[in-house]
Design a protein around this motif. Structure first.
Motif, PDB file in Angstrom:
ATOM      1  N   GLU A  60      -9.907   0.107   7.999  1.00 25.15           N
ATOM      2  CA  GLU A  60      -9.642  -0.072   6.182  1.00 25.15           C
ATOM      3  C   GLU A  60      -8.456  -1.003   5.537  1.00 25.15           C
ATOM      4  OE1 GLU A  60      -8.908   3.541   2.786  1.00 25.15           O
ATOM      5  OE2 GLU A  60      -8.520   4.093   4.801  1.00 25.15           O
ATOM      6  N   LEU A  61      -7.369  -1.402   6.105  1.00 22.62           N
ATOM      7  CA  LEU A  61      -6.805  -2.383   5.266  1.00 22.62           C
ATOM      8  C   LEU A  61      -6.849  -3.183   5.628  1.00 22.62           C
ATOM      9  CD1 LEU A  61      -3.139  -0.807   5.827  1.00 22.62           C
ATOM     10  CD2 LEU A  61      -3.847  -1.207   3.852  1.00 22.62           C
ATOM     11  N   ILE A  91      -1.392  -8.094   3.162  1.00 17.99           N
ATOM     12  CA  ILE A  91      -1.031  -6.909   2.208  1.00 17.99           C
ATOM     13  C   ILE A  91       0.318  -6.112   3.489  1.00 17.99           C
ATOM     14  CG2 ILE A  91      -1.986  -4.123   2.223  1.00 17.99           C
ATOM     15  CD1 ILE A  91      -4.090  -5.866   1.959  1.00 17.99           C
ATOM     16  N   TYR A 129      -9.970  -4.546   3.827  1.00 17.03           N
ATOM     17  CA  TYR A 129      -9.337  -4.591   2.424  1.00 17.03           C
ATOM     18  C   TYR A 129      -8.199  -6.083   2.232  1.00 17.03           C
ATOM     19  CZ  TYR A 129      -7.376  -3.162  -2.305  1.00 17.03           C
ATOM     20  OH  TYR A 129      -6.939  -3.111  -3.809  1.00 17.03           O
ATOM     21  N   GLU A 186      -6.612   3.745  10.090  1.00 13.31           N
ATOM     22  CA  GLU A 186      -5.946   3.368   8.627  1.00 13.31           C
ATOM     23  C   GLU A 186      -6.436   1.082   9.133  1.00 13.31           C
ATOM     24  OE1 GLU A 186      -2.423   6.156   9.196  1.00 13.31           O
ATOM     25  OE2 GLU A 186      -2.762   4.459  10.292  1.00 13.31           O
ATOM     26  N   ASN A 241       0.996  -0.640   0.017  1.00 14.98           N
ATOM     27  CA  ASN A 241      -0.604  -0.140   0.115  1.00 14.98           C
ATOM     28  C   ASN A 241       0.792   1.217  -0.020  1.00 14.98           C
ATOM     29  OD1 ASN A 241       0.866  -0.316   2.851  1.00 14.98           O
ATOM     30  ND2 ASN A 241      -0.604   0.482   3.567  1.00 14.98           N
ATOM     31  N   LEU A 255       0.525  -1.983   7.833  1.00 18.26           N
ATOM     32  CA  LEU A 255       0.212  -1.219   8.512  1.00 18.26           C
ATOM     33  C   LEU A 255       1.796   0.154   9.186  1.00 18.26           C
ATOM     34  CD1 LEU A 255      -1.781   0.749   9.573  1.00 18.26           C
ATOM     35  CD2 LEU A 255      -2.149  -1.806  11.474  1.00 18.26           C
ATOM     36  N   LEU A 269      -1.986  -9.245   7.422  1.00 13.98           N
ATOM     37  CA  LEU A 269      -1.224  -7.667   7.024  1.00 13.98           C
ATOM     38  C   LEU A 269       0.161  -8.051   8.068  1.00 13.98           C
ATOM     39  CD1 LEU A 269      -1.786  -4.929   6.180  1.00 13.98           C
ATOM     40  CD2 LEU A 269      -3.618  -4.641   8.598  1.00 13.98           C
TER      41      LEU A 269
END
Length: 270
Positions: A86-87, A67, A90, A83, A37, A70, A99
């Motif tokens: 949201e992540l 992903i 996603y 945040e 991201n 963060l 994550l």
């Protein structure tokens, strides 16, 4: 030694948009990828829908391992919570398994007592946020001297303390492990391994930075091969994910050949 399995972090070829990146992994025989991201003009930052990423991954036979990431996760506040939600949303919608959680790395939050408390506060909150969405947290200690979480032992103890062994694992990054100088590996708590090498003979270990990180080859100063061997000997059966940050790698006209050479070197050496 058993056969090793590789993943490809988008940082290995950040100039490629998401679908050509998936295709690159496929041509290398790699079936797992990490998306990021923090790549301008690319998914996730360009607004690509999670459902579109999921569809492209499926078309290319890719599993999205994580992903990444963060940032400043252990500086927990309302902004960080938003945040994280949201992540995590996603990640769930894109079909990502995890994550990556990167700590504050600017010289703040390092005081003894403060950093352990901040870490537990963040992990306690993230355990619920990630757990509700079926996403695992991958805590990544960084070896830089200014980082607020350098020690994998501190991370492992905090995960245990918050009852988070079902929600969290750690990232063993071969670059950061070398910089931190921490001998313990924690293979049983490791959910992902990031691999990159440093070939530059002139840079001291305290001065090593992300732009020094190239693909692993015979000139590697970080002992990637030794670290990988030790992790596997300790029971690690997960992925080795290429994460080179060097502009030299990013500018390669043929990243596929360079990655294939590194894969062959690691397989032959481990």
């Amino acid at each position: 030694m058993p056969a090793v399995s590789f993943a490809l972090n988008h940082m290995a070829a950040p100039g490629l948009s998401i679908e050509p990146f998936f295709a690159l992994a496929k041509t290398l025989g790699i079936a797992s990828v990490e998306i990021r991201n923090d790549l301008a003009g690319n998914a996730i930052i360009d607004g690509t829908l999670a459902s579109a990423v999921r569809a492209m991954a499926a078309e290319n036979g890719m599993s999205i391992t994580s992903i990444n990431a963060l940032q400043r996760f252990n500086e927990w506040n309302a902004t960080r919570e938003a945040e994280a939600i949201e992540l995590a949303d996603y990640a769930r919608d894109a079909g990502a398994q995890a994550l990556v959680l990167v700590p504050v790395n600017d010289g703040t939050g390092q005081a003894d007592g403060e950093r352990q408390r901040n870490l537990r506060t963040a992990l306690s909150a993230l355990k619920t946020i990630l757990g509700d969405r079926g996403v695992r947290g991958l805590v990544e200690p960084l070896g830089f001297e200014i980082c607020s979480l350098r020690s994998k032992r501190e991370a492992a103890e905090a995960i245990e303390d918050v009852g988070g062994t079902g929600a969290f694992r750690m990232v063993h990054d071969t670059f950061h492990h070398h910089l931190a100088g921490e001998p313990d590996l924690f293979p049983g708590m490791t959910g992902l391994v990031h691999i990159s090498g440093v070939d530059d003979p002139g840079v001291t270990v305290p001065d090593m930075r992300d732009p020094h990180r190239v693909l692993v080859d015979a000139g590697d100063r970080l002992d990637n091969v030794g670290q990988i061997r030790a992790l596997i000997a300790g029971g690690y059966k997960g992925l080795l994910s290429f994460e080179p940050f060097s502009p030299v790698v990013h500018k390669l006209a043929d990243p596929r050949s360079a990655l294939a050479e590194s894969i062959a070197f690691i397989r032959a050496s481990v």
